[in-house]
Design a protein around this motif. Structure first.
Motif, PDB file in Angstrom:
ATOM      1  N   GLY A 208       0.789  -1.222   0.000  1.00  0.00           N
ATOM      2  CA  GLY A 208       0.000   0.000   0.000  1.00  0.00           C
ATOM      3  C   GLY A 208       0.822   1.273   0.000  1.00  0.00           C
ATOM      4  O   GLY A 208       0.276   2.359  -0.182  1.00  0.00           O
ATOM      5  N   GLN A 209       2.128   1.161   0.204  1.00  0.00           N
ATOM      6  CA  GLN A 209       2.985   2.345   0.202  1.00  0.00           C
ATOM      7  C   GLN A 209       3.281   2.842  -1.210  1.00  0.00           C
ATOM      8  O   GLN A 209       3.677   3.987  -1.392  1.00  0.00           O
ATOM      9  CB  GLN A 209       4.336   2.040   0.871  1.00  0.00           C
ATOM     10  N   VAL A 210       3.114   1.961  -2.210  1.00  0.00           N
ATOM     11  CA  VAL A 210       3.604   2.260  -3.557  1.00  0.00           C
ATOM     12  C   VAL A 210       2.462   2.616  -4.503  1.00  0.00           C
ATOM     13  O   VAL A 210       1.476   1.889  -4.614  1.00  0.00           O
ATOM     14  CB  VAL A 210       4.393   1.072  -4.126  1.00  0.00           C
ATOM     15  N   ASP A 211       2.608   3.733  -5.179  1.00  0.00           N
ATOM     16  CA  ASP A 211       1.726   4.137  -6.278  1.00  0.00           C
ATOM     17  C   ASP A 211       2.605   4.203  -7.524  1.00  0.00           C
ATOM     18  O   ASP A 211       3.435   5.107  -7.650  1.00  0.00           O
ATOM     19  CB  ASP A 211       1.084   5.487  -5.982  1.00  0.00           C
ATOM     20  N   PHE A 212       2.460   3.241  -8.423  1.00  0.00           N
ATOM     21  CA  PHE A 212       3.349   3.119  -9.589  1.00  0.00           C
ATOM     22  C   PHE A 212       2.552   3.401 -10.862  1.00  0.00           C
ATOM     23  O   PHE A 212       1.562   2.731 -11.150  1.00  0.00           O
ATOM     24  CB  PHE A 212       3.951   1.716  -9.655  1.00  0.00           C
ATOM     25  N   ARG A 213       3.015   4.382 -11.619  1.00  0.00           N
ATOM     26  CA  ARG A 213       2.309   4.779 -12.834  1.00  0.00           C
ATOM     27  C   ARG A 213       3.291   4.912 -14.000  1.00  0.00           C
ATOM     28  O   ARG A 213       4.414   5.359 -13.825  1.00  0.00           O
ATOM     29  CB  ARG A 213       1.563   6.098 -12.620  1.00  0.00           C
ATOM     30  N   ILE A 214       2.791   4.532 -15.171  1.00  0.00           N
ATOM     31  CA  ILE A 214       3.603   4.574 -16.389  1.00  0.00           C
ATOM     32  C   ILE A 214       3.125   5.718 -17.262  1.00  0.00           C
ATOM     33  O   ILE A 214       1.919   5.890 -17.493  1.00  0.00           O
ATOM     34  CB  ILE A 214       3.512   3.240 -17.147  1.00  0.00           C
ATOM     35  N   LEU A 215       4.075   6.509 -17.747  1.00  0.00           N
ATOM     36  CA  LEU A 215       3.776   7.622 -18.639  1.00  0.00           C
ATOM     37  C   LEU A 215       3.819   7.099 -20.077  1.00  0.00           C
ATOM     38  O   LEU A 215       4.895   6.783 -20.589  1.00  0.00           O
ATOM     39  CB  LEU A 215       4.806   8.733 -18.449  1.00  0.00           C
ATOM     40  N   PRO A 216       2.661   6.980 -20.744  1.00  0.00           N
ATOM     41  CA  PRO A 216       2.648   6.394 -22.082  1.00  0.00           C
ATOM     42  C   PRO A 216       3.318   7.305 -23.105  1.00  0.00           C
ATOM     43  O   PRO A 216       3.325   8.533 -22.956  1.00  0.00           O
ATOM     44  CB  PRO A 216       1.157   6.227 -22.374  1.00  0.00           C
ATOM     45  N   VAL A 217       3.857   6.685 -24.113  1.00  0.00           N
ATOM     46  CA  VAL A 217       4.540   7.447 -25.157  1.00  0.00           C
ATOM     47  C   VAL A 217       3.595   8.456 -25.793  1.00  0.00           C
ATOM     48  O   VAL A 217       3.991   9.567 -26.153  1.00  0.00           O
ATOM     49  CB  VAL A 217       5.112   6.493 -26.229  1.00  0.00           C
ATOM     50  N   GLY A 218       2.310   8.115 -25.894  1.00  0.00           N
ATOM     51  CA  GLY A 218       1.339   8.994 -26.540  1.00  0.00           C
ATOM     52  C   GLY A 218       0.782  10.082 -25.654  1.00  0.00           C
ATOM     53  O   GLY A 218      -0.061  10.868 -26.090  1.00  0.00           O
ATOM     54  N   GLY A 219       1.227  10.168 -24.387  1.00  0.00           N
ATOM     55  CA  GLY A 219       0.699  11.179 -23.487  1.00  0.00           C
ATOM     56  C   GLY A 219       1.137  12.584 -23.887  1.00  0.00           C
ATOM     57  O   GLY A 219       2.259  12.786 -24.352  1.00  0.00           O
ATOM     58  N   GLU A 220       0.252  13.563 -23.729  1.00  0.00           N
ATOM     59  CA  GLU A 220       0.564  14.939 -24.075  1.00  0.00           C
ATOM     60  C   GLU A 220       1.108  15.684 -22.852  1.00  0.00           C
ATOM     61  O   GLU A 220       0.486  15.697 -21.798  1.00  0.00           O
ATOM     62  CB  GLU A 220      -0.681  15.659 -24.595  1.00  0.00           C
ATOM     63  N   LEU A 221       2.253  16.304 -23.030  1.00  0.00           N
ATOM     64  CA  LEU A 221       2.883  17.075 -21.952  1.00  0.00           C
ATOM     65  C   LEU A 221       2.943  18.525 -22.408  1.00  0.00           C
ATOM     66  O   LEU A 221       3.931  18.991 -22.951  1.00  0.00           O
ATOM     67  CB  LEU A 221       4.283  16.526 -21.645  1.00  0.00           C
ATOM     68  N   ILE A 274      -1.183  12.744 -16.415  1.00  0.00           N
ATOM     69  CA  ILE A 274      -1.256  12.107 -17.729  1.00  0.00           C
ATOM     70  C   ILE A 274      -0.733  10.676 -17.725  1.00  0.00           C
ATOM     71  O   ILE A 274      -0.877   9.965 -18.718  1.00  0.00           O
ATOM     72  CB  ILE A 274      -0.491  12.930 -18.786  1.00  0.00           C
ATOM     73  N   ALA A 275      -0.147  10.234 -16.625  1.00  0.00           N
ATOM     74  CA  ALA A 275       0.324   8.849 -16.536  1.00  0.00           C
ATOM     75  C   ALA A 275      -0.862   7.894 -16.417  1.00  0.00           C
ATOM     76  O   ALA A 275      -1.945   8.273 -15.954  1.00  0.00           O
ATOM     77  CB  ALA A 275       1.255   8.687 -15.343  1.00  0.00           C
ATOM     78  N   LEU A 276      -0.651   6.658 -16.826  1.00  0.00           N
ATOM     79  CA  LEU A 276      -1.688   5.639 -16.687  1.00  0.00           C
ATOM     80  C   LEU A 276      -1.953   5.378 -15.209  1.00  0.00           C
ATOM     81  O   LEU A 276      -1.011   5.325 -14.412  1.00  0.00           O
ATOM     82  CB  LEU A 276      -1.249   4.345 -17.366  1.00  0.00           C
ATOM     83  N   PRO A 277      -3.204   5.179 -14.813  1.00  0.00           N
ATOM     84  CA  PRO A 277      -3.471   4.829 -13.411  1.00  0.00           C
ATOM     85  C   PRO A 277      -2.870   3.472 -13.077  1.00  0.00           C
ATOM     86  O   PRO A 277      -2.494   2.702 -13.977  1.00  0.00           O
ATOM     87  CB  PRO A 277      -5.002   4.810 -13.340  1.00  0.00           C
ATOM     88  N   PRO A 278      -2.753   3.146 -11.780  1.00  0.00           N
ATOM     89  CA  PRO A 278      -2.076   1.903 -11.381  1.00  0.00           C
ATOM     90  C   PRO A 278      -2.622   0.639 -12.049  1.00  0.00           C
ATOM     91  O   PRO A 278      -1.847  -0.239 -12.428  1.00  0.00           O
ATOM     92  CB  PRO A 278      -2.283   1.872  -9.864  1.00  0.00           C
ATOM     93  N   ASP A 279      -3.935   0.532 -12.220  1.00  0.00           N
ATOM     94  CA  ASP A 279      -4.480  -0.698 -12.809  1.00  0.00           C
ATOM     95  C   ASP A 279      -4.078  -0.838 -14.275  1.00  0.00           C
ATOM     96  O   ASP A 279      -3.731  -1.937 -14.741  1.00  0.00           O
ATOM     97  CB  ASP A 279      -5.995  -0.753 -12.653  1.00  0.00           C
ATOM     98  N   GLU A 280      -4.080   0.266 -15.040  1.00  0.00           N
ATOM     99  CA  GLU A 280      -3.665   0.200 -16.438  1.00  0.00           C
ATOM    100  C   GLU A 280      -2.146   0.019 -16.533  1.00  0.00           C
ATOM    101  O   GLU A 280      -1.661  -0.648 -17.461  1.00  0.00           O
ATOM    102  CB  GLU A 280      -4.111   1.454 -17.175  1.00  0.00           C
ATOM    103  N   SER A 281      -1.411   0.636 -15.615  1.00  0.00           N
ATOM    104  CA  SER A 281       0.038   0.431 -15.595  1.00  0.00           C
ATOM    105  C   SER A 281       0.349  -1.037 -15.323  1.00  0.00           C
ATOM    106  O   SER A 281       1.264  -1.623 -15.918  1.00  0.00           O
ATOM    107  CB  SER A 281       0.676   1.313 -14.514  1.00  0.00           C
ATOM    108  N   ARG A 282      -0.418  -1.640 -14.442  1.00  0.00           N
ATOM    109  CA  ARG A 282      -0.231  -3.061 -14.132  1.00  0.00           C
ATOM    110  C   ARG A 282      -0.439  -3.925 -15.372  1.00  0.00           C
ATOM    111  O   ARG A 282       0.313  -4.863 -15.621  1.00  0.00           O
ATOM    112  CB  ARG A 282      -1.202  -3.482 -13.029  1.00  0.00           C
ATOM    113  N   LYS A 283      -1.463  -3.600 -16.143  1.00  0.00           N
ATOM    114  CA  LYS A 283      -1.744  -4.381 -17.358  1.00  0.00           C
ATOM    115  C   LYS A 283      -0.596  -4.274 -18.352  1.00  0.00           C
ATOM    116  O   LYS A 283      -0.228  -5.263 -19.000  1.00  0.00           O
ATOM    117  CB  LYS A 283      -3.044  -3.891 -18.000  1.00  0.00           C
ATOM    118  N   LEU A 284      -0.030  -3.084 -18.473  1.00  0.00           N
ATOM    119  CA  LEU A 284       1.090  -2.904 -19.401  1.00  0.00           C
ATOM    120  C   LEU A 284       2.299  -3.708 -18.947  1.00  0.00           C
ATOM    121  O   LEU A 284       2.987  -4.332 -19.771  1.00  0.00           O
ATOM    122  CB  LEU A 284       1.438  -1.420 -19.495  1.00  0.00           C
TER     123      LEU A 284
END
Length: 296
Positions: A208-221, A274-284
């Motif tokens: 529960g300490q970790v929130d891990f998110r992936i920034l997709p290549v297609g994300g707009e910054l 803009i990063a994927l939420p944890p559940d979508e990051s998990r799927k990736l």
């Protein structure tokens, strides 16, 4: 060392103490030379105390505060005493078992000891606190970092100890945003990469300490400056001012200026949005595990 309910970073406390002493001196419109002469202290030593670069006994710091007008045993004196006491301590990273530890391991260990939250951005590697044993040991082979510090077995043991110290009840919350390439690009041998990705899934699912998110290549910054390097934002349990650690190939730089910290906090919020939420990051991550498993 502090108890589990008294978590603090000695270095952060020294910086906080130095800031407070310097503010007292400036409020009196006194120079370093004037104060040093009045209290009978070397000017260079006083400068290093004010900048947090020198650890001294608590009574030395308290003596300076008293000479600058802090009344003994007042509420403010008690605050200074708590700062001075904590700032005078040492940590496990300075013990005999870790003699020869590199500053790039020792300083993060110090900051982590008192952190309430660590926000970490990286575009090339899994953040150190989340590295699996095989990934950790194989990392020096990754030419993308040109970082050979892990050739030192003491640094390897220190990284493992840092993980042990952080992942305990009451430890800091760790929020991570990494670029998609961090989990897709193979920067260590595939067995180590596979272990690492499985380790990430375990952390996401059970810690529960970790929130891990992936920034997709297609994300707009848009509307903010793009990151130039990996960095971490530290917030502290003891109420010390937040700090930012910016990493380069050869050294780390600690930023404490309010504007610089605020700029990194603003960028962090945008990356987090803009990063994927944890559940979508998990799927990736799970998809990449399947890919690497088939390739093996």
């Amino acid at each position: 060392m502090p108890t589990k309910t008294e978590r603090y970073s000695p270095y952060s406390r020294r910086l906080h103490l130095g800031d407070s002493l310097r503010q007292l001196r400036q409020d009196q419109d006194s120079s370093i030379q004037q104060v040093a002469k009045t209290i009978g202290m070397d000017r260079t030593l006083l400068t290093r105390i004010e900048t947090g670069q020198r650890r001294v006994a608590a009574d030395v710091s308290i003596s300076i505060a008293e000479h600058l007008g802090i009344e003994q045993h007042s509420a403010r004196w008690q605050e200074f005493y708590a700062l001075a006491r904590d700032a005078a301590q040492s940590g496990w990273w300075e013990g005999r078992a870790f003699k020869g530890l590199s500053p790039r391991q020792a300083l993060p260990a110090d900051l982590e000891a008192g952190a309430s939250t660590i926000r970490w951005y990286d575009f090339s590697l899994i953040p150190g606190l989340l590295q699996s044993p095989a990934y950790l040991r194989a990392r020096h082979n990754a030419s993308v970092t040109n970082d050979h510090s892990l050739d030192n077995p003491i640094d390897v043991r220190a990284r493992e100890r840092r993980q042990q110290e952080v992942f305990v009840p009451g430890g800091p919350r760790i929020e991570v945003v990494v670029e998609e390439t961090v989990v897709r690009r193979v920067v260590v041998p595939k067995p180590a990469m596979l272990e690492q990705l499985e380790h990430l899934l375990d952390l996401i699912d059970t810690n529960g300490q970790v929130d891990f998110r992936i920034l997709p290549v297609g994300g707009e910054l848009l509307g903010v400056r793009a990151p130039r390097s990996p960095w971490e934002i530290y917030e502290f349990v003891a109420g010390d001012p937040p700090a930012v650690m910016v990493e380069s190939l050869t050294e780390d730089v600690l930023l404490r200026d309010h504007t610089e910290v605020a700029n990194h906090e603003r960028l962090w919020r945008r990356l987090h949005e803009i990063a994927l939420p944890p559940d979508e990051s998990r799927k990736l991550i799970a998809r990449n595990i399947e890919i690497i498993s088939k390739e093996q």
